[in-house]
Design a protein around this motif. Structure first.
Motif, short mmCIF file in Angstrom:
data_model
loop_
_atom_site.label_atom_id
_atom_site.label_comp_id
_atom_site.label_asym_id
_atom_site.label_seq_id
_atom_site.Cartn_x
_atom_site.Cartn_y
_atom_site.Cartn_z
N HIS A 1 0.84 -1.20 0.00
CA HIS A 1 0.00 0.00 0.00
C HIS A 1 0.88 1.25 0.00
CE1 HIS A 1 -3.58 2.27 0.62
NE2 HIS A 1 -3.36 2.57 1.90
N ASN B 4 1.22 4.18 -2.73
CA ASN B 4 1.02 5.58 -2.39
C ASN B 4 2.22 6.45 -2.73
OD1 ASN B 4 -1.55 5.14 -1.51
ND2 ASN B 4 -0.92 4.81 0.63
N ARG C 255 -9.47 -7.90 -1.00
CA ARG C 255 -10.06 -7.16 0.12
C ARG C 255 -10.63 -8.12 1.15
NH1 ARG C 255 -13.02 -2.68 -3.61
NH2 ARG C 255 -11.41 -1.07 -3.44
N TYR D 64 -7.67 3.97 13.65
CA TYR D 64 -7.17 4.73 12.51
C TYR D 64 -7.72 4.17 11.21
CZ TYR D 64 -4.01 5.54 8.65
OH TYR D 64 -3.50 5.78 7.41
N HIS E 125 -9.64 6.13 8.47
CA HIS E 125 -8.99 6.21 7.17
C HIS E 125 -9.97 5.79 6.08
CE1 HIS E 125 -5.84 5.96 4.20
NE2 HIS E 125 -5.89 4.63 4.12
N HIS F 246 -7.94 9.78 -6.30
CA HIS F 246 -7.21 9.47 -5.06
C HIS F 246 -6.23 10.57 -4.72
CE1 HIS F 246 -8.97 5.67 -5.94
NE2 HIS F 246 -8.19 5.47 -7.02
#
Ligand SMILES: Cc1cc2nc3c(=O)[nH]c(=O)nc-3n(C[C@H](O)[C@H](O)[C@H](O)COP(=O)(O)OP(=O)(O)OC[C@H]3O[C@@H](n4cnc5c(N)ncnc54)[C@H](O)[C@@H]3O)c2cc1C
Ligand code: HEM
Ligand code: HEM
Ligand code: SF4
Ligand code: F3S
Ligand code: FES
Lengths: 254, 642, 264
Positions: free
Chosen positions: C46, C50, C85, C147, C151, C169
């Protein structure tokens, strides 16, 4: 030197217990910690009070009978030493020393600083052996054991069963003790036949008394024999394999 | 009352190497399916007790095992460091069962029974096999074979070891076998239970009386046979290398009930212990004898020398062992080198703040081999020494002094390990059997395991077989009630004295007398004085003892006091025996009987016997009975280490 | 006086393999370590994704599109993503549940407060090996869990702002982090995560029984490395936005994409 002791006093398993403060004047440097307590106790007796109950036997760090939490450290501030191997020269004049029993649900207090460690015996009884009835053994040199393996088994076997690992562990886990016994036997060729049933039974028994390990490593620091937490890792692996092992094939790997 | 004793040693027929097999063939057996009909009590979980209880459980008997420890694993056997002998001859250096037998009889200064010792040597090989199979991590060679070392001055390498923790590993092996039997049922463990009396009824042992050390409750337990494996009694000296709780109570109470006590004055003094540092010292610590392989023992020639060791020049040092015993030098046997150290200290040449030790100096070894080699060999011992004394032995010589270490004497037993009370057996250090007047290094572990694993489980069936279809006597019998009330009285008497001092005070006094008068060197005057001094302290004890707290709780003061009571009586009997034995042999040195050079003078013509004492009542002198010893295979010679 | 007995938990009926693994503490710990390892894998991947923040808005957008298309044409679009997921969710659930139940077990085995005080040891236990990270796993874990919820609300569901655009995004992140309190939440949470992993990434070797004298000395460095990477990587995003290094852009790629869609 002159010391002040703050000692846990508890009349019986069911009594509430409290800290008492005692003055310990005139302590010599070369006394051992337990000899210092002996002196305090003799004075208590002479003064008509009850002496502090604490356990010890060999007084040379091998029987595992002694065990005191001294200033928040299991067996006191010296690494790799049992309480009986601690000498007063590591303390200073005027020190205040707090002395408490091991605290864990699996080690109920009997009296003052003495606790009951039978749970360890139950763990060993559930599998901490090699089933070798007397008389059945082949010649000792028939089975070769590489020196490194024998040494590693000996490292684990050095455990004295004192319980400091449980006392020091923030989770009251008995992983270090149990893994030491499991791995002592699992590292030797003689121990292979029962390797998986042993680890299964011993760990299950351990878990019925004690907490679970989150790998703090505090036990290794407290252990008077400096047993390595590597044995915990080895035991974990053996345990998980034991759960899914087809034991009918065990003979193929010996 | 004057007892007659039957000291028939029941030695089997045949040549020395056939006796044990003859015995095994001829003795009575109990059929495996009948064994569960027998109850056996084993007291003690040291090497001898744990091995015996485990083996009897494996064989199918119902066993109840008692120990005053919280766990069987804590028995004093755990502390043995050096190793265990066995006649495996893995080193091809000429060892054999016969040689081990020979060495043991000779090392025992010809005061042990040949047949017993030969059996010990025979089963020694099975012990190693058994222990290896049970997972004892003995030291190995790189090729995976077992390693051996030479120990205690033996001429062959026959000592097996597990680092410096051989006793621990052997005991854990036996403890684990015992734990298996406890876990699966045949053996019932009674921990924290101290035997306080043996019950004898109709001339046989029927059970025991124990005190639960936590509840204080006193209870009776009956069985077909009782085994005492309760260890040695050197704590009579107060300062000894023994664990603090070691005591003579079990053996002594059996003695009072009719079991003969043999050779009480045969105690071994170990030469390499750390000297006492102050009056509060609670015990002495043994340093492995292996240190003598590289260390040199000396004292300053001048008793008034106050210089530090390294300031004393070579020619002002007396390397007395090397001087007197040139061929053995620093490796002279335990009794010989202990006495030499005593002579030096008595002559005022002692070193250290209390002038109570001799130097064991590694400076030469460090010079010759380098500090690293010395560190490799002895680092754990050096660390231990540094930890206890606060001195660095790499820089200053160690200080050592002899300390009481082992009791060769104990309950008299015959070849079957049965005491003079039928049905009462004694195993391990608690009996007197195999070491004569002096025990060789690494032989106690061997004997404990031999008795426990191999001898007792076989010999006990001879006693049990005829008892098939009998049940153990009920604990409701008057004999049990009487024993219980006897124990209750003893306990009540002690807690009600209400004096001013704890038991340690009296124990320390007793120890001081024993060490001075019945220690490394003894003489008639001293022994007589000791007997009366012990009597005086004993009297004071009964007037001035204080035991705070209740008898119905965990009361360590009470436990100690109960043990000291029996040490007083033992001490007197030891002195009595030392008086009777007008010779010097093994651990027993009578100053009146020494050669012109100050060596022990044995008197085989007069004293080649086992002294077995019967108890004649409180305050009475014990009565001596003699079992004469015959030496057919090892002819007595004078030990010479010059 | 009575003889104390250590309290003993009754044995449980064991389910067949592999369910039995999750019935014992050592088994649960093994599951925790495996899920922890998986979660570390996710967090690292991830973060790698990012990092495209620094390569420009379009790159991120394309990356998002790639994730949806992963696996196609073998399986329909977004299916693989949903499978992943689901896996991720399972790992979270198992990890948190095992942590919860072991924490309870430990509390029961450990008389936390001695009868007089609040502490287990009046002398104040002096730790020699246990560190802040190992002793705060439960708290850092809870911070991370809270969190993650925040998030998801913030960036996945756009519940915390009006400007949120489903597939943008890049700007979602920038807009979100330009709010100082939000940036602080992100920074604190990722510091907690790094602390959690500092202990966790070492601890999982123990729990999984991966030990060998050959490479044991490396295990600690693996943990340092992973937690440092995550600390630096993830904290850099809010910091970069606050410093203006990464700033809002016109989302032209969104129109291009919809234009493309329209063409098809
Ligand atoms: C420091 C040291 C080092 C040694 N090193 C060696 C060596 O290297 N090699 C060697 O061969 N020998 C060595 N020895 C000697 C050897 O260790 C012992 O002789 C031997 O272990 C004795 O074993 P045991 O089974 O007879 O008795 P122990 O191990 O003493 O066991 C006695 C048992 O009896 C129990 N007990 C006693 N009294 C009672 C009672 N009244 N009620 C209930 N239970 C009771 C105790 O709880 C204990 O379980 C050493 C001894 C010492 C002190
Ligand atoms: C992305 C998120 C997370 C990652 C990467 C992660 C990673 C890890 C790892 C690797 C371990 C070590 C496993 C072991 O020792 O065997 C661990 C342990 C643990 N995690 Fe997490 N975790 C995450 C989230 C959480 C959450 C949300 C919680 C709880 C609410 C949590 C609580 C714990 C606890 C209590 C432990 C055990 C403590 C220990 O082993 O010392 N973790 N985690
Ligand atoms: C500062 C660092 C982070 C940034 C910039 C970031 C950014 C994002 C973005 C842009 C998304 C996509 C939202 C969408 O679907 O439109 C996302 C999804 C997600 N993020 Fe993060 N994230 C960060 C850290 C983390 C951490 C530390 C965790 C976990 C512990 C995490 C867990 C998730 C999850 C579970 C999703 C949903 C994934 C999905 O929908 O498949 N993120 N994040
Ligand atoms: S592992 Fe160490 S601390 Fe734990 S019981 Fe054994 S010797 Fe004591
Ligand atoms: S301290 Fe406790 S958490 Fe594990 S590593 Fe040791 S048992
Ligand atoms: S008293 Fe034996 S280990 Fe401390």
């Amino acid at each position: 030197m002159n010391l002040t002791l703050k000692v846990w006093r508890q009349e019986s398993p069911d009594a509430a217990g409290r800290f008492e403060t005692y003055d310990a004047p005139g302590i010599k440097d070369d006394m051992s910690f337990l000899e210092m307590l002996d002196v305090v106790n003799e004075r208590l007796i002479e003064a008509g009070d009850e002496p502090i109950t604490f356990e010890s036997d060999c007084r040379e760090g091998i029987c595992g009978t002694c065990g005191l939490m001294i200033n928040g450290r299991a067996h006191g501030p010296v690494k790799g030493a049992a309480a009986c191997q601690l000498h007063m020269r590591v303390f200073n004049d005027g020190d205040m020393i707090t002395i408490e029993p091991w605290r864990a649900a699996g080690f109920p207090v009997i009296k003052d600083c003495a606790v009951d460690r039978q749970a360890f015996d139950r763990i060993v009884e559930s599998g901490g052996y090699i089933s070798a009835p007397t008389g059945a053994a082949p010649d000792a040199n028939l089975q070769l054991i590489p020196k490194d393996a024998a040494d590693a088994a000996m490292d684990a076997a050095a455990c004295i069963g004192c319980g400091a690992c449980v006392a020091a562990c923030p989770n009251s886990a008995a992983q270090l003790f149990t893994s030491a016994k499991v791995q002592h036997l699992a590292l030797l060729p003689q121990g292979q036949a029962e390797r998986y049933s042993r680890v299964k039974n011993m760990v299950d028994t351990m878990e019925s008394f004690f907490g679970s390990c989150t790998n703090h490593g505090e036990c290794e620091e407290a252990c008077p024999k400096e047993i390595s937490i590597d044995f915990i890792a080895m035991m974990n692996r053996d345990y998980v394999s034991a759960m899914g092992k087809n034991r009918k094939l065990a003979g193929q790997h010996m | 009352m004057s007892t007659t004793l039957n000291l028939d040693s029941k030695i089997p027929e045949g040549g020395i190497d056939e006796k044990w097999s003859n015995y095994l063939f001829n003795h009575k057996l109990v059929n495996p399916s009948n064994r569960r009909k027998f109850d056996i009590i084993v007291v003690g979980t040291g090497l001898a007790g744990a091995a015996a209880a485990a083996t009897l459980g494996e064989q199918g008997y119902n066993v109840k095992v008692f120990t005053y420890h919280d766990s069987p694993r804590r028995a004093h056997s755990i502390a043995a460091q050096g190793g265990i002998n066995a006649a495996k001859n893995y080193k091809n250096d000429g060892d054999s069962v016969f040689r081990l037998f020979y060495d043991t009889v000779k090392g025992g200064d010809y005061r042990s029974r040949e047949a017993n010792v030969h059996r010990l040597a025979e089963v020694s090989v099975n012990i190693i096999d058994q222990c290896a199979a049970a997972g004892v991590p003995f030291a190995r060679e790189y090729g995976g074979l077992l390693d051996n070392r030479s120990f205690g001055g033996a001429q062959v390498s026959r000592t097996f070891y597990a680092r410096g923790q051989t006793g621990q590993q052997l005991l854990l092996g036996a403890y684990q076998a015992l734990a298996r039997q406890i876990g699966s049922g045949p053996v019932e463990l009674h921990n924290r239970s101290e035997l306080l009396d043996v019950v004898v009824m109709d001339g046989a042992a029927r059970g025991v009386i124990v005190r639960d050390m936590i509840t204080g409750e006193i209870s009776a337990h009956s069985a077909h046979a009782v085994v005492l494996a309760t260890g040695g009694y050197c704590n009579v000296y107060y300062l000894a290398t023994m664990a603090k709780m070691c005591n003579v109570t079990a053996a002594w109470r059996a003695h009072r009930k009719g079991a003969a006590f043999a050779n009480p004055c045969f105690t071994q003094i170990h030469p390499t212990c750390i000297p006492q540092s102050d009056e509060f010292q609670s015990k002495l610590t043994l340093m492995s004898e292996s240190l003598r392989n590289d260390g040199r023992i000396w004292v300053p020639k001048n008793p008034d020398d106050t210089r530090a060791a390294d300031q004393i020049p070579e020619d002002e040092r007396d390397y007395y062992l090397e001087r007197i015993y040139p061929s053995f030098g620093n490796l002279a046997p335990r009794d010989v080198s202990s006495r030499a150290a005593k002579r030096a200290v008595d002559a005022g040449q002692g070193v250290g703040p209390l002038k109570n030790g001799v130097y064991l100096d590694f400076a030469d070894a460090i010079g010759r081999l380098g500090e690293n080699v010395v560190r490799d060999r002895y680092s754990n011992l050096f660390d231990m020494y540094a930890n206890i004394t606060g001195e660095n032995p790499y820089k200053t010589p160690m200080r050592i002094y002899p300390a009481p270490h082992y009791a060769m004497g104990g309950l008299w037993v015959d070849y079957e390990l049965q005491t003079t009370i039928p049905g009462l057996f004694a195993a391990g250090e608690a009996n007197f059997s195999d070491h004569g007047a002096n025990r060789l290094g690494a032989s106690a572990l061997m004997q404990g395991l031999a008795d426990g694993y191999f001898v007792l489980p076989n010999t006990i069936s001879s006693y049990l077989a005829p008892l098939l279809s009998t049940t153990p006597v009920s604990t409701d019998e008057p004999a049990f009630a009487e024993a219980i009330s006897g124990v209750e009285d003893r306990v009540n008497q002690l807690v009600s004295i209400g004096g001013t001092k704890g038991p340690d005070h009296f124990h320390r006094e007793l120890g001081r007398i024993m060490w001075n008068e019945c220690g490394m060197a003894r003489n008639e005057n001293g022994l007589q004085k000791a007997i009366s001094e012990i009597g005086a302290i004993e009297e004071e004890f009964y007037k001035d003892l204080r035991i705070p707290g209740s008898r119905y709780e965990y009361n360590q003061t009470l436990e100690k006091a109960m043990r000291v009571v029996d040490f007083f009586e033992l001490g007197k009997t030891m002195c009595q025996d030392a008086l009777d034995r007008e010779e010097s042999c093994g651990g027993h040195f009578r100053e009146e009987y020494q050669t012109d050079e100050g060596e022990a003078a044995r008197r085989d013509d007069l004293f080649s016997y086992v002294s077995a004492y019967s108890y004649e009542g409180q305050g009475e002198a014990p009565k001596l009975h003699k079992e004469h010893l015959n030496y057919e295979y090892v002819k007595p010679t004078t030990r010479s280490y010059k | 006086m009575r003889r104390p007995e250590p309290p003993r938990r009754a044995p449980r009926k064991m389910y067949p393999w592999p369910l039995n693994l999750y019935q014992t503490a050592v088994g649960k710990k093994w599951v925790m370590a495996l899920t922890g390892l998986g979660l570390i894998g996710f967090v690292l991947a991830h973060m790698a994704g990012n990092l495209k923040l620094y390569m420009g808005a379009e790159d991120i957008f394309d990356y998002g599109e790639f994730l949806k298309e992963m696996g196609s044409p073998l399986i329909p679009k977004t299916h693989l993503l949903w499978i992943l997921r689901a896996g991720l969710l399972t790992m979270f659930v198992l990890h948190i549940h095992s942590a919860y139940s072991l924490t309870r077990l430990n509390a029961a085995s450990n008389p936390k407060a001695n009868p007089t005080g609040q502490k287990r040891y009046e002398g104040g236990q002096e730790f020699a090996a246990a560190n802040f990270a190992s002793r705060s796993m439960r708290w850092t874990g809870v911070i991370i869990a809270l969190y993650v919820i925040f998030h998801l609300l913030d960036l996945t569901w756009g519940a915390t702002s009006d400007g949120w655009v489903k597939t943008d995004h890049y700007n979602n992140i920038v807009d979100s982090f330009q709010r100082v309190p939000v940036a602080i939440i992100y920074i604190v949470a990722n510091v907690a995560l790094a602390i959690h992993i500092f202990h966790g990434a070492w601890s999982m070797f123990q729990s999984l029984g991966l030990t060998s004298p050959m490479w044991n000395h490396i295990r600690r460095y693996v943990a340092y490395g992973v937690s440092a990477a995550i600390l630096i990587g993830n904290v850099s995003f809010p910091v970069a936005v606050l410093l203006g290094i990464v700033d809002h852009v016109e989302p032209t790629y969104l129109e291009e994409a919809s234009a493309l869609l329209a063409l098809i």
